[in-house]
Design an enzyme around this catalytic site. Structure first.
Site, PDB file in Angstrom:
ATOM      1  N   TRP A 270       0.840  -1.204   0.000  1.00 54.90           N
ATOM      2  CA  TRP A 270       0.000   0.000   0.000  1.00 54.90           C
ATOM      3  C   TRP A 270       0.874   1.253   0.000  1.00 54.90           C
ATOM      4  CZ3 TRP A 270      -4.770   1.980  -0.537  1.00 54.90           C
ATOM      5  CH2 TRP A 270      -5.085   3.180   0.101  1.00 54.90           C
TER       6      TRP A 270
ATOM      7  N   TYR B 134       0.380   0.703  -4.444  1.00 51.34           N
ATOM      8  CA  TYR B 134      -0.531  -0.328  -4.942  1.00 51.34           C
ATOM      9  C   TYR B 134      -1.901  -0.172  -4.285  1.00 51.34           C
ATOM     10  CZ  TYR B 134       3.433  -2.837  -6.985  1.00 51.34           C
ATOM     11  OH  TYR B 134       4.524  -3.199  -7.734  1.00 51.34           O
TER      12      TYR B 134
ATOM     13  N   CYS C  43     -10.845 -12.227 -10.630  1.00 47.39           N
ATOM     14  CA  CYS C  43      -9.984 -13.393 -10.860  1.00 47.39           C
ATOM     15  C   CYS C  43     -10.794 -14.665 -11.064  1.00 47.39           C
ATOM     16  CB  CYS C  43      -9.042 -13.585  -9.674  1.00 47.39           C
ATOM     17  SG  CYS C  43      -9.883 -14.041  -8.138  1.00 47.39           S
TER      18      CYS C  43
END
EC number: 1.8.4.8
Length: 244
Positions: A205, A209, A239
């Site tokens: 983080w 990201y 995903c």
């Protein structure tokens, strides 16, 4: 809100299942996250499981559910391509929160997959979907079956992407109840919860990201990018675990 019959709901077409759960979802929207977890444990069938990718905000749902249901199995589908920081974060949270971690992996190793199929993540949407089926979907289906799960908790939030914007608190996916206790939380609420309970964001983080998955399909956020563009080269957001 009364108890729900999973078998009866599974016999309905998807649209009818959504309608059948609409009244319950309207009531669940009025509850806070802890109340939603407590309601699910009182009214939905066990066994209960919690899934986590140990991503940026993972500590929130892990702490929230585990403090109400200690020793709940926590399912991680490990692709073998997670960041080193993620593996260390998994160890840290498992120790700190005393998690009952259950790790599931593909039946083929990462090296074997590359030998057979090449780098699937470089083969467009079709390749990415095949990669996700092998490394995410099949291991999760196996986990739900082996753990006899009937109620599955997850930490998705509507704010994370357009594909999640209209998700309800309660749904049926893969034949089990799926509960999203923090679905309506914003980033500020996440931050406040972490601060209140002495928890941390994922280590990446601080490096820019917003979302973290596999090393080969995760990018740092840059000005002008939507959060979903930081995953899978912007080709898709999910995903596969939370689709269908």
């Amino acid at each position: 809100m009364s108890k729900l019959d999973l078998n009866a709901l599974n016999e309905l077409p998807k649209v009818d299942r959504i309608l059948a759960l609409a009244e319950t979802n309207a009531e669940l929207e009025k509850l806070d996250a802890e109340g939603r977890v407590a309601w699910a444990l009182d009214n939905l069938p066990g066994e209960y499981v919690l899934s986590s990718s140990f991503g940026i905000q993972a500590a929130v749902s892990l702490h929230l559910v585990n403090q109400i249901r200690p020793d709940i199995p926590v399912i991680l589908t490990d692709t073998g391509y997670l960041f080193p920081e993620t593996y260390r974060f998994i160890d840290e949270l498992t120790d700190k929160l005393k998690l009952n971690l259950k790790v599931y992996r593909a039946t083929e190793s990462a090296a074997w997959q590359e030998a057979r199929y090449g780098k699937l993540w470089e083969q467009g949407v079709e390749g990415i979907e095949k990669y996700n089926d092998i490394n995410k979907v099949e291991p999760m289906n196996r986990a739900l079956k082996e753990l006899n799960a009937q109620t599955w908790f997850a930490g998705l939030r509507r704010e994370q992407s357009g594909s999640r914007a209209n998700l309800p608190v309660l749904a049926i996916q893969r034949g089990v109840f799926k509960v999203l206790p923090i679905i309506d939380w914003d980033n500020r609420t996440i931050y406040q919860y972490l601060q209140k309970h002495g928890l941390k964001y994922h280590p990446l983080w601080d490096e820019g990201y917003l979302s973290v998955g596999d090393t080969h399909t995760t990018r740092k956020w840059e000005p002008g990018m939507a959060e979903e563009e930081t995953r899978f080269f912007g080709l898709k957001r999910e995903c596969g675990l939370h689709e269908g």
